[in-house]
Motif scaffolding. Sequence first.
Motif, PDB file in Angstrom:
ATOM      1  N   UNK A  71      11.140  16.098  -7.059  1.00  8.71           N
ATOM      2  CA  UNK A  71      11.477  15.594  -5.727  1.00  8.71           C
ATOM      3  C   UNK A  71      10.288  15.365  -4.816  1.00  8.71           C
ATOM      4  N   UNK A  72       9.177  15.994  -5.141  1.00  9.47           N
ATOM      5  CA  UNK A  72       7.996  15.888  -4.283  1.00  9.47           C
ATOM      6  C   UNK A  72       7.471  14.474  -4.160  1.00  9.47           C
ATOM      7  N   UNK A  73       7.851  13.642  -5.117  1.00  8.72           N
ATOM      8  CA  UNK A  73       7.444  12.232  -5.049  1.00  8.72           C
ATOM      9  C   UNK A  73       8.066  11.553  -3.833  1.00  8.72           C
ATOM     10  N   UNK A  74       9.063  12.198  -3.218  1.00  7.09           N
ATOM     11  CA  UNK A  74       9.680  11.645  -2.006  1.00  7.09           C
ATOM     12  C   UNK A  74       8.700  11.580  -0.848  1.00  7.09           C
ATOM     13  N   UNK A  75       7.537  12.213  -1.022  1.00  8.14           N
ATOM     14  CA  UNK A  75       6.486  12.131  -0.004  1.00  8.14           C
ATOM     15  C   UNK A  75       5.773  10.785  -0.006  1.00  8.14           C
ATOM     16  N   UNK A  76       5.998  10.000  -1.048  1.00  8.63           N
ATOM     17  CA  UNK A  76       5.284   8.722  -1.138  1.00  8.63           C
ATOM     18  C   UNK A  76       5.883   7.713  -0.164  1.00  8.63           C
ATOM     19  N   UNK A  89       0.843  -1.197   0.000  1.00  6.74           N
ATOM     20  CA  UNK A  89       0.000   0.000   0.000  1.00  6.74           C
ATOM     21  C   UNK A  89       0.877   1.245   0.000  1.00  6.74           C
ATOM     22  N   UNK A  90       0.561   2.181  -0.877  1.00  7.60           N
ATOM     23  CA  UNK A  90       1.306   3.437  -0.969  1.00  7.60           C
ATOM     24  C   UNK A  90       0.387   4.583  -0.575  1.00  7.60           C
ATOM     25  N   UNK A  91       0.937   5.548   0.120  1.00  9.31           N
ATOM     26  CA  UNK A  91       0.163   6.711   0.537  1.00  9.31           C
ATOM     27  C   UNK A  91       1.072   7.921   0.625  1.00  9.31           C
ATOM     28  N   UNK A  92       0.477   9.078   0.893  1.00  6.09           N
ATOM     29  CA  UNK A  92       1.231  10.319   0.947  1.00  6.09           C
ATOM     30  C   UNK A  92       1.560  10.631   2.406  1.00  6.09           C
ATOM     31  N   UNK A  93       2.840  10.876   2.687  1.00  2.00           N
ATOM     32  CA  UNK A  93       3.272  11.163   4.054  1.00  2.00           C
ATOM     33  C   UNK A  93       3.064  12.653   4.340  1.00  2.00           C
ATOM     34  N   UNK A  94       1.896  12.973   4.889  1.00  6.65           N
ATOM     35  CA  UNK A  94       1.585  14.395   5.085  1.00  6.65           C
ATOM     36  C   UNK A  94       2.467  15.035   6.161  1.00  6.65           C
ATOM     37  N   UNK A 127       5.522  15.219   6.162  1.00  4.73           N
ATOM     38  CA  UNK A 127       6.652  15.888   5.505  1.00  4.73           C
ATOM     39  C   UNK A 127       6.214  16.866   4.415  1.00  4.73           C
ATOM     40  N   UNK A 128       4.888  17.085   4.353  1.00  2.00           N
ATOM     41  CA  UNK A 128       4.324  17.858   3.245  1.00  2.00           C
ATOM     42  C   UNK A 128       4.892  19.271   3.155  1.00  2.00           C
ATOM     43  N   UNK A 129       5.102  19.904   4.306  1.00  2.00           N
ATOM     44  CA  UNK A 129       5.526  21.310   4.278  1.00  2.00           C
ATOM     45  C   UNK A 129       6.952  21.486   3.746  1.00  2.00           C
ATOM     46  N   UNK A 130       7.681  20.374   3.602  1.00  2.00           N
ATOM     47  CA  UNK A 130       8.999  20.469   2.965  1.00  2.00           C
ATOM     48  C   UNK A 130       8.865  20.730   1.462  1.00  2.00           C
ATOM     49  N   UNK A 131       7.655  20.583   0.947  1.00  2.00           N
ATOM     50  CA  UNK A 131       7.410  20.765  -0.487  1.00  2.00           C
ATOM     51  C   UNK A 131       6.257  21.759  -0.644  1.00  2.00           C
ATOM     52  N   UNK A 153     -14.319  19.419   2.024  1.00  2.00           N
ATOM     53  CA  UNK A 153     -13.320  19.703   3.058  1.00  2.00           C
ATOM     54  C   UNK A 153     -12.727  18.399   3.588  1.00  2.00           C
ATOM     55  N   UNK A 154     -11.421  18.401   3.798  1.00  2.00           N
ATOM     56  CA  UNK A 154     -10.744  17.193   4.275  1.00  2.00           C
ATOM     57  C   UNK A 154     -10.075  17.464   5.616  1.00  2.00           C
ATOM     58  N   UNK A 155      -9.742  16.403   6.293  1.00  2.00           N
ATOM     59  CA  UNK A 155      -9.111  16.521   7.612  1.00  2.00           C
ATOM     60  C   UNK A 155      -8.205  15.322   7.825  1.00  2.00           C
ATOM     61  N   UNK A 156      -7.215  15.466   8.691  1.00  2.00           N
ATOM     62  CA  UNK A 156      -6.299  14.349   8.965  1.00  2.00           C
ATOM     63  C   UNK A 156      -6.944  13.390   9.954  1.00  2.00           C
ATOM     64  N   UNK A 157      -6.858  12.112   9.657  1.00  2.00           N
ATOM     65  CA  UNK A 157      -7.368  11.086  10.573  1.00  2.00           C
ATOM     66  C   UNK A 157      -6.442  11.032  11.801  1.00  2.00           C
TER      67      UNK A 157
END
Lengths: 195, 195
Positions: free
Chosen positions: A142-147, A103-108, A110-114, B165-169
């Motif tokens: 590089x933003x794909x590094x959030x995956x 399962x792949x998801x977005x690591x929120x 670290x989001x503010x680094x991008x 609108x979305x929110x973090x779980x």
Amino acid sequence: MTPAGAAPTQICGLSLDDFLVRMEEFHGHASPGVTMGGFMVDAAWRQLGDAPYLNAAVETVVCLPDAVQMLTPCTLGNGFLQVLDWGKFALTLYDRKSLQGARAWLDVSRLEDYPLVANWYLRRPENQAVEKDEVVRAILAGGHGLVRVRPVRMRAGLKDQDKVPTTACPACGEYHPQRQGTLCPACAGQAYYDL
Amino acid sequence: MTPAGAAPTQICGLSLDDFLVRMEEFHGHASPGVTMGGFMVDAAWRQLGDAPYLNAAVETVVCLPDAVQMLTPCTLGNGFLQVLDWGKFALTLYDRKSLQGARAWLDVSRLEDYPLVANWYLRRPENQAVEKDEVVRAILAGGHGLVRVRPVRMRAGLKDQDKVPTTACPACGEYHPQRQGTLCPACAGQAYYDL
């Protein structure tokens, strides 16, 4: 998956240019969601490894179904792609016989680094459209590094294998599943069209 | 649409050979449903005529989504294809601004004129797999004459335009629509996977 910050050179074996062309052809435009989704498919597939009976599940109807359909043999119409309307930006590739998956998801976290990717994902500023081409470039750079990706085990295959008994609707004559009752959904009042 | 019984030469401007190649590439195999769906898309599009804002609705998750995605700019991921899980072998193309549309379906009243197609569609004999290549050939040779089409007017555009609108779980940290409540569907007990 390449380390966070390093620019990738391929997505599922496609050069980035070829990926962009395929995205324009299939999805219709350069899409941050499909681009990030491409990296998610790539990361999940690498984690999963060889899967003779590849299936996919996406957790949103937006963008991710197209990333899977562009890059894998799994489509909605052939039944190997299952679409959950959860509104979550995540997907799983798995082998429908072994039930091993990734399962792949977005690591929120670290989001503010991008910043550009963060603005797109968090829809900031409110009511202002993002410049999609710029976000796509930021993801490719590089933003794909959030995956993030990790192994999962499926509780069951998601493909509905059973043939459902069908019957002709007495009002319109068209066939529909018997479990819906006598009338088909349209004749029962759910029609989205007028004649 | 060509008259019933006459063999067609094209589907949405593709030669039949090119259609077969595209079907194998995208859907993965020669499929009676995608082939019939191709003729349904073709018939609906001819009936609809020029539609600058083309959208599509399919009334089953099986096969028809792929016919639309192969032949039109409408995909699930770009939002221009809406998929209803009605189990009905029918589809509508429409212009999302004018709401004018054309719905195509299979005329089961004439099905028995095409025995191979009838056996495939009605799943006869029971528990016996059809020879899909033969059914595809039968559809290409005239069975597409079962496709009917008529103009419809959409009650509303089917594409969901609103940003939710979305929110973090709080459990997994991943974003999901607020309307689902605090926990995302997976953390609320619907996960299809174990870690």
